[in-house]
Design a protein around this motif. Structure first.
Motif, PDB file in Angstrom:
ATOM      1  N   ALA A  75       9.683 -21.922 -38.742  1.00  0.00           N
ATOM      2  CA  ALA A  75      11.128 -21.984 -38.452  1.00  0.00           C
ATOM      3  C   ALA A  75      12.005 -20.840 -39.646  1.00  0.00           C
ATOM      4  CB  ALA A  75      12.182 -23.190 -38.827  1.00  0.00           C
ATOM      5  N   GLY A  76      11.638 -20.362 -40.780  1.00  0.00           N
ATOM      6  CA  GLY A  76      11.566 -19.467 -42.079  1.00  0.00           C
ATOM      7  C   GLY A  76      12.656 -20.553 -42.892  1.00  0.00           C
ATOM      8  N   GLU A  77      12.771 -21.833 -42.599  1.00  0.00           N
ATOM      9  CA  GLU A  77      13.180 -22.295 -44.104  1.00  0.00           C
ATOM     10  C   GLU A  77      12.934 -24.132 -43.704  1.00  0.00           C
ATOM     11  OE1 GLU A  77      17.395 -23.227 -42.622  1.00  0.00           O
ATOM     12  OE2 GLU A  77      17.052 -23.998 -41.326  1.00  0.00           O
ATOM     13  N   ALA A  78      12.386 -24.100 -45.174  1.00  0.00           N
ATOM     14  CA  ALA A  78      11.980 -25.789 -45.241  1.00  0.00           C
ATOM     15  C   ALA A  78      12.873 -26.898 -44.751  1.00  0.00           C
ATOM     16  CB  ALA A  78      11.367 -25.708 -46.499  1.00  0.00           C
ATOM     17  N   SER A  79      12.225 -28.106 -44.621  1.00  0.00           N
ATOM     18  CA  SER A  79      12.967 -28.927 -44.524  1.00  0.00           C
ATOM     19  C   SER A  79      12.790 -30.672 -43.922  1.00  0.00           C
ATOM     20  CB  SER A  79      14.151 -28.836 -42.476  1.00  0.00           C
ATOM     21  OG  SER A  79      13.315 -28.812 -41.590  1.00  0.00           O
ATOM     22  N   GLY A  80      13.390 -31.250 -44.244  1.00  0.00           N
ATOM     23  CA  GLY A  80      12.567 -32.722 -43.505  1.00  0.00           C
ATOM     24  C   GLY A  80      11.975 -33.415 -45.160  1.00  0.00           C
TER      25      GLY A  80
END
Length: 193
Positions: A81-86
């Motif tokens: 996604a090109g970005e961290a999350s969660g």
């Protein structure tokens, strides 16, 4: 929490606990543990498109209080996604900085779990790094702590337990991260024992 400066007998007991878990490893568990960080290095390289340092850094940044399966899922998704999350904010910010090109050594606390985890993944033959997570702690003290605080944020406690694994490794003729990985596999898979 365990004493940061235990007496010799208590310390020797910690080393013996690590060795006892090592001795319980099946042939299969031993093989997977011995190769654990090599496999993690290959994964770090793969999910990051060939930048093993970035992959290892993001895996490490997103590892706190996550199972390995969840950790891999979060890191893979971050690169896709090109970005961290969660995860919680600090872990996401660290992962984002690494994905933006900052060296993991400047982002991660190198004398704590995530820094050592990064070093173990990046160099599966590193003779010094030891990842002391909650499981490594519990193996050494011979008790499953569950949700109780282990105090691993204290540098003295972390260093003490890292030295326990180094001493166990010396007795086994292995490197510390291999001892940690083999015992981790046994501990995780034998929760009821």
């Amino acid at each position: 929490m365990i004493d940061i400066k235990p007496d010799e007998n208590v310390y020797a007991g910690y080393v013996d606990n690590v060795l006892a878990v090592w001795e319980r490893a099946t042939f299969d568990q031993m093989g997977r543990g011995v190769n654990w960080y090599r496999t993690a290095n290959q994964l770090a390289n793969m999910i990051s498109g060939g930048d093993a340092a970035a992959g290892a850094g993001v895996l490490s940044a997103l590892s706190a209080n996550k199972s390995w399966r969840e950790n891999v899922k979060l890191a893979t998704r971050a690169f896709e996604a090109g970005e961290a999350s969660g995860h919680f904010g600090d872990a996401i910010r660290k992962a984002a900085r690494i994905m933006a090109g900052e060296a993991p050594e400047t982002v991660l606390p190198m004398d704590a779990k995530t820094g050592n985890f990064y070093r173990c993944i990046l160099n599966p033959t590193d003779p010094e790094s030891v990842c002391i997570d909650r499981h490594a702690h519990d193996i050494a003290v011979g008790e499953r702590y569950g949700n109780r605080d282990r105090g691993l944020g204290a540098s003295g406690r972390y260093a003490l337990l890292a030295n326990v694994y180094r001493d166990a490794a010396m007795r086994l003729g292995a490197i510390p991260q291999v001892v940690q990985a083999v015992t981790w596999v046994v501990w995780i898979e034998n929760k009821g024992n």
